[in-house]
Design a protein around this motif. Structure first.
Motif: not given
Length: 404
Positions: A1-3, A64-72
């Protein structure tokens, strides 16, 4: 999976807005029903729904929610916590679990997303059962079926997205390959045209200028004792310049050589021998053997250029007194033989071509003959003259090619 989650397209943006509206609508429905029915803790339910809506609304506005799994994951944890509080206050909050499935599957890695969906479904079932103060298998169907549908839809979309991306990359590679191929073909065409132009310039303009130079030198030697002879040489040089100018104009216009217009190849070669003999101290004789046949224009041009270049070399280098040019039609081949009685040379010890001294003639002859599928043979030796023989296969002219 992509990050990071896949980039949004117009279609996915529309689906995202539908999901946003669905969640806000379900939260509004939960708060509205609690207030309309006068349920206990109606204010708390409305407040919980409002807080859940506010927490949820922060996600779409934060890139950032769409770019970072951690933030999401942190954002989904906050939304899930507020939703659990709302679920504890109202059974209607169970419907919010369905859009939450899509968010979890879309923003989280596959295994984490599946775990989050299972936990959300279990919380929805447990919360609904707690409000009903009973449990039945039917309570499993709604949340479980919704989770299964969400998993199937999201995984199907992701598979289609990967396939679309794969095809997009293939199309980009194909486009790049076609561009590289077009560039290679263009480069090859430029090189081929450059080689053709070099042969044409060598066999026409360069040889003509060389002839003019020889005539002017002869006129210079004849002055002042033999003015009549000098005048004849100057007139011959002037006529050569006129012919070369016509050749250059036709060459620029990419037309048939003037020597081949409204005449046959044999007549053009006979006129070439006569002109060469008149301008220089060389008895050039033309011979024709066999039955003349129609030739493609490319063959006629190649043979004429070959004869021009060979006779020019004879005048400049051979010191010959006679030269015989023979055009022979030999069934399925056509032959051009040029023989002189000059001092000859060693074909195996030719000097390298040099821009100042020349030396491109034989290479240009071979390239011209080989381009038409023919052969070129040169026989010579010091003190034994030179014989040049070209053989070209006879091919019927196409419908668009003019016949002589």
């Amino acid at each position: 999976m992509n990050t990071a989650a896949p980039s949004l397209t117009p279609t996915t943006r529309a689906l995202a807005w539908c999901l946003h509206l669905l969640i806000i609508g379900l939260l509004a429905l939960t708060a509205g029903r609690a207030l309309a029915d006068g349920r206990p803790h109606a204010g708390a339910i409305a407040t919980g729904a409002a807080v859940c809506a506010v927490v949820y609304a922060t996600g779409p506005v934060l890139p950032r929610i769409r770019r970072s799994r951690r933030a999401a994951a942190l954002w989904l944890t906050a939304v899930g916590a507020v939703w659990l509080v709302l679920l504890a206050l109202s059974a209607d909050a169970v419907w919010v679990a369905f859009p939450l499935y899509f968010l979890q599957l879309h923003l989280l890695p596959r295994r984490v997303g599946l775990t989050a969906v299972a936990a959300t479904a279990a919380a929805a079932i447990a919360g609904f059962a707690a409000h009903q103060r009973s449990f039945s298998p039917a309570m499993l169907i709604g949340p479980a079926l919704g989770a299964a549908v969400a998993v199937a839809v999201v995984w199907g979309y992701q598979a289609l997205y990967r396939e679309s991306e794969h095809r997009r990359r293939l199309i980009e590679e194909l486009t790049a390959t076609r561009a590289d191929l077009a560039e290679a073909q263009h480069t090859a065409g430029v090189l081929a045209e450059r080689e053709r132009l070099a042969r044409e310039i060598h066999d026409t303009l360069a040889q003509g200028l060389s002839s003019i130079q020889l005539l002017l030198r002869a006129a210079e030697r004849a002055l002042p004792d033999r003015p009549d002879t000098a005048a004849r040489h100057v007139e011959a040089a002037r006529q050569a310049a006129v012919d070369d100018l016509a050749e250059a104009r036709r060459f620029v216009a990419a037309l048939t050589p003037p020597a081949l217009q409204d005449t046959t190849l044999a007549d053009a070669l006979a006129r070439l021998c006569a002109t060469t003999g008149a301008r220089h101290r060389l008895a050039a004789r033309f011979h024709l053997t066999g039955d003349p046949a129609a030739l493609p224009t490319a063959h006629e041009v190649a043979l004429l250029r070959l004869a021009q270049s060979a006779l020019a070399n004879t005048v400049r280098h051979a010191g010959a007194t006679t030269a015989d040019v023979t055009l022979g039609y030999l069934g399925d081949h056509i032959a051009l033989d040029i023989v002189d009685d000059g001092h000859g040379f060693d074909p195996g010890r030719l000097p390298a071509p040099d821009p100042a001294g020349g030396g491109f003639g034989l290479a240009a002859m071979r390239a011209r003959v080989h381009a038409l599928g023919g052969t070129l043979t040169i026989e010579s030796g010091p003190g034994h003259g030179t014989a040049l023989a070209a053989r070209l296969p006879l091919a019927p002219p196409t419908e668009n090619e003019p016949r002589p």
